[in-house]
Scaffold this motif. Structure first.
Motif, PDB file in Angstrom:
ATOM      1  N   ASN A  60       0.819  -1.212   0.000  1.00 59.51           N
ATOM      2  CA  ASN A  60       0.000   0.000   0.000  1.00 59.51           C
ATOM      3  C   ASN A  60       0.853   1.263   0.000  1.00 59.51           C
ATOM      4  O   ASN A  60       0.462   2.286  -0.567  1.00 59.51           O
ATOM      5  N   LEU A  61       2.034   1.200   0.619  1.00 58.03           N
ATOM      6  CA  LEU A  61       2.924   2.364   0.630  1.00 58.03           C
ATOM      7  C   LEU A  61       3.652   2.522  -0.695  1.00 58.03           C
ATOM      8  O   LEU A  61       3.560   3.569  -1.350  1.00 58.03           O
ATOM      9  N   LEU A  62       4.381   1.495  -1.116  1.00 61.83           N
ATOM     10  CA  LEU A  62       5.265   1.622  -2.274  1.00 61.83           C
ATOM     11  C   LEU A  62       4.522   1.593  -3.609  1.00 61.83           C
ATOM     12  O   LEU A  62       5.089   1.971  -4.631  1.00 61.83           O
ATOM     13  N   SER A  63       3.277   1.145  -3.619  1.00 64.05           N
ATOM     14  CA  SER A  63       2.506   1.148  -4.865  1.00 64.05           C
ATOM     15  C   SER A  63       2.019   2.539  -5.220  1.00 64.05           C
ATOM     16  O   SER A  63       1.638   2.807  -6.360  1.00 64.05           O
TER      17      SER A  63
ATOM     18  N   PHE B  25       7.056  11.175  -2.505  1.00 68.78           N
ATOM     19  CA  PHE B  25       8.007  10.581  -1.565  1.00 68.78           C
ATOM     20  C   PHE B  25       9.309  11.375  -1.556  1.00 68.78           C
ATOM     21  O   PHE B  25       9.638  12.065  -2.533  1.00 68.78           O
ATOM     22  N   PRO B  26      10.095  11.247  -0.475  1.00 67.72           N
ATOM     23  CA  PRO B  26      11.491  11.691  -0.540  1.00 67.72           C
ATOM     24  C   PRO B  26      12.193  10.952  -1.681  1.00 67.72           C
ATOM     25  O   PRO B  26      11.818   9.831  -2.026  1.00 67.72           O
ATOM     26  N   SER B  27      13.203  11.562  -2.255  1.00 69.54           N
ATOM     27  CA  SER B  27      13.840  10.996  -3.450  1.00 69.54           C
ATOM     28  C   SER B  27      14.344   9.572  -3.230  1.00 69.54           C
ATOM     29  O   SER B  27      14.209   8.712  -4.111  1.00 69.54           O
ATOM     30  N   TRP B  28      14.902   9.304  -2.043  1.00 67.77           N
ATOM     31  CA  TRP B  28      15.437   7.965  -1.793  1.00 67.77           C
ATOM     32  C   TRP B  28      14.325   6.920  -1.738  1.00 67.77           C
ATOM     33  O   TRP B  28      14.489   5.792  -2.222  1.00 67.77           O
ATOM     34  N   LEU B  29      13.164   7.301  -1.173  1.00 70.16           N
ATOM     35  CA  LEU B  29      12.059   6.353  -1.073  1.00 70.16           C
ATOM     36  C   LEU B  29      11.397   6.156  -2.433  1.00 70.16           C
ATOM     37  O   LEU B  29      10.985   5.040  -2.773  1.00 70.16           O
ATOM     38  N   GLU B  30      11.318   7.213  -3.216  1.00 74.63           N
ATOM     39  CA  GLU B  30      10.772   7.071  -4.571  1.00 74.63           C
ATOM     40  C   GLU B  30      11.645   6.150  -5.405  1.00 74.63           C
ATOM     41  O   GLU B  30      11.146   5.291  -6.142  1.00 74.63           O
ATOM     42  N   SER B  31      12.961   6.309  -5.288  1.00 73.15           N
ATOM     43  CA  SER B  31      13.883   5.444  -6.029  1.00 73.15           C
ATOM     44  C   SER B  31      13.718   3.991  -5.601  1.00 73.15           C
ATOM     45  O   SER B  31      13.747   3.076  -6.435  1.00 73.15           O
ATOM     46  N   LEU B  32      13.549   3.777  -4.302  1.00 71.03           N
ATOM     47  CA  LEU B  32      13.337   2.419  -3.792  1.00 71.03           C
ATOM     48  C   LEU B  32      12.048   1.841  -4.348  1.00 71.03           C
ATOM     49  O   LEU B  32      12.009   0.679  -4.780  1.00 71.03           O
ATOM     50  N   ALA B  33      10.980   2.632  -4.336  1.00 69.65           N
ATOM     51  CA  ALA B  33       9.686   2.151  -4.822  1.00 69.65           C
ATOM     52  C   ALA B  33       9.766   1.745  -6.291  1.00 69.65           C
ATOM     53  O   ALA B  33       9.183   0.731  -6.698  1.00 69.65           O
ATOM     54  N   ARG B  34      10.498   2.504  -7.077  1.00 67.14           N
ATOM     55  CA  ARG B  34      10.521   2.274  -8.521  1.00 67.14           C
ATOM     56  C   ARG B  34      11.285   1.021  -8.923  1.00 67.14           C
ATOM     57  O   ARG B  34      11.161   0.577 -10.079  1.00 67.14           O
ATOM     58  N   ILE B  35      12.075   0.447  -8.025  1.00 67.54           N
ATOM     59  CA  ILE B  35      12.758  -0.811  -8.371  1.00 67.54           C
ATOM     60  C   ILE B  35      11.983  -2.021  -7.848  1.00 67.54           C
ATOM     61  O   ILE B  35      12.494  -3.130  -7.832  1.00 67.54           O
ATOM     62  N   THR B  36      10.742  -1.796  -7.413  1.00 65.53           N
ATOM     63  CA  THR B  36       9.865  -2.871  -6.974  1.00 65.53           C
ATOM     64  C   THR B  36       8.696  -2.980  -7.948  1.00 65.53           C
ATOM     65  O   THR B  36       8.437  -2.066  -8.737  1.00 65.53           O
ATOM     66  N   PRO B  37       7.933  -4.081  -7.890  1.00 65.34           N
ATOM     67  CA  PRO B  37       6.770  -4.211  -8.782  1.00 65.34           C
ATOM     68  C   PRO B  37       5.560  -3.409  -8.314  1.00 65.34           C
ATOM     69  O   PRO B  37       4.576  -3.290  -9.048  1.00 65.34           O
ATOM     70  N   PHE B  38       5.621  -2.828  -7.117  1.00 61.92           N
ATOM     71  CA  PHE B  38       4.424  -2.229  -6.532  1.00 61.92           C
ATOM     72  C   PHE B  38       3.852  -1.042  -7.304  1.00 61.92           C
ATOM     73  O   PHE B  38       2.624  -0.942  -7.448  1.00 61.92           O
ATOM     74  N   PRO B  39       4.673  -0.104  -7.837  1.00 63.10           N
ATOM     75  CA  PRO B  39       4.073   0.980  -8.621  1.00 63.10           C
ATOM     76  C   PRO B  39       3.284   0.489  -9.832  1.00 63.10           C
ATOM     77  O   PRO B  39       2.366   1.170 -10.298  1.00 63.10           O
ATOM     78  N   SER B  40       3.621  -0.683 -10.341  1.00 67.49           N
ATOM     79  CA  SER B  40       2.889  -1.244 -11.486  1.00 67.49           C
ATOM     80  C   SER B  40       1.456  -1.609 -11.127  1.00 67.49           C
ATOM     81  O   SER B  40       0.628  -1.825 -12.014  1.00 67.49           O
ATOM     82  N   MET B  41       1.158  -1.691  -9.836  1.00 71.51           N
ATOM     83  CA  MET B  41      -0.184  -2.067  -9.399  1.00 71.51           C
ATOM     84  C   MET B  41      -1.117  -0.868  -9.256  1.00 71.51           C
ATOM     85  O   MET B  41      -2.331  -1.021  -9.377  1.00 71.51           O
TER      86      MET B  41
ATOM     87  N   LEU C 245       7.211  -1.961 -18.287  1.00 65.97           N
ATOM     88  CA  LEU C 245       7.670  -2.389 -16.965  1.00 65.97           C
ATOM     89  C   LEU C 245       6.651  -3.328 -16.307  1.00 65.97           C
ATOM     90  O   LEU C 245       7.036  -4.298 -15.632  1.00 65.97           O
ATOM     91  N   GLN C 246       5.377  -3.058 -16.511  1.00 69.44           N
ATOM     92  CA  GLN C 246       4.353  -3.957 -15.966  1.00 69.44           C
ATOM     93  C   GLN C 246       4.487  -5.354 -16.568  1.00 69.44           C
ATOM     94  O   GLN C 246       4.380  -6.350 -15.848  1.00 69.44           O
ATOM     95  N   ILE C 247       4.694  -5.416 -17.867  1.00 69.03           N
ATOM     96  CA  ILE C 247       4.853  -6.714 -18.534  1.00 69.03           C
ATOM     97  C   ILE C 247       6.098  -7.424 -18.017  1.00 69.03           C
ATOM     98  O   ILE C 247       6.090  -8.641 -17.772  1.00 69.03           O
TER      99      ILE C 247
END
Length: 264
Positions: free
Chosen positions: A185-188, A197-213, A236-238
């Motif tokens: 729920n946070l990283l998506s 997000f702070p830049s470091w947290l946004e960067s972390l989120a973007r290397i996970t599948p969660f934003p694709s959701m 990226l979703q694919i």
């Protein structure tokens, strides 16, 4: 393939019978949508400017589209596969001729189809009436957004399946499932856009599948990003769907071997 379509249609019909639960879900979704809109608009008002590239109308649109996706992607997770592993019923599923993940995906498609129509569209109507919605400038945003929503449902299904399949090796699942729900729920971007997000947290989120959701389908459907940028997000979703599918299938094979070793 026809069998999976039949299964999806049957699941759609099954969920369409839960009228009271659907009405309650629509009411809850709408109320929480109003609360979230109020919070985001208050933040924008306090800043006196855009935040993360969002205007007030775009932020409101983000919230209402997120509320529409909440039920179809099942942002709070499911328990079905994990419970069947815990009770041993999964052994029966593995003996069936249809692949385990394919069966549950067909059910997910039917369930998500109804939830999108029955519990997703009404909060959007509330958003239209209360705050209005930002509409895309390009007509290509609509088909790309719909495709992105379908892929978001697929990615969320596979990630949730991986969490549930860990029940083959974990005695107690609730803690792990709760952790997944919080992180997802946070990283998506469901709680707030990840560009806030702070830049470091946004960067972390973007290397996970969660934003694709959540983040990607909302940005694509609302037209906040260009069709070209939407295509990158869909790519990226694919990619994530392929990676998660491989992991989930490997866990099914390993779990099956585990059951055989234990005499299941």
């Amino acid at each position: 393939m026809p069998a999976y379509g039949t299964l999806a249609a049957a699941t759609f019909r099954q969920y369409s019978t839960y009228r009271v639960a659907t009405a309650a879900g629509v009411f809850t979704n709408s109320v929480f949508g109003l609360i979230r809109v109020s919070i985001l608009l208050a933040a924008l008002d306090a800043s006196g400017q855009e935040i993360g590239g969002y205007t007030a109308l775009q932020a409101a649109t983000y919230v209402w589209l997120g509320q529409a996706l909440l039920a179809p992607i099942e942002a709070f997770g499911t328990r079905t596969i994990g419970e069947r592993v815990r009770t041993g019923e999964i052994a029966v599923d593995l003996l069936r001729p249809a692949p385990l993940l394919a069966v549950h995906l067909a059910q997910k498609v039917g369930r998500a189809g109804f939830l999108l129509l029955g519990r997703g569209l009404p909060p959007l109507l509330v958003g239209v009436l209360v705050t209005g919605l930002a509409l895309p400038e390009s007509p290509w945003s609509y088909p790309l957004g719909i495709l992105s929503v379908a892929l978001a449902i697929l990615v969320s299904f596979l990630a949730d399946a991986i969490v549930n399949l860990s029940a083959f090796w974990l005695v107690e699942m609730r803690g792990f499932q709760t952790l997944y729900m919080v992180v997802m729920n946070l990283l998506s971007g469901f709680l707030i856009p990840i560009t806030w997000f702070p830049s470091w947290l946004e960067s972390l989120a973007r290397i996970t599948p969660f934003p694709s959701m959540v983040q990607t389908p909302i940005d694509a459907l609302s037209g906040r990003i260009t069709p070209a940028e939407a295509l990158v997000g869909i790519g990226l979703q694919i990619l994530w769907a392929g990676i998660l599918a491989l992991v989930a299938q490997a866990m099914v094979r390993a779990g099956t071997r585990s059951l055989e070793v234990q005499g299941g």
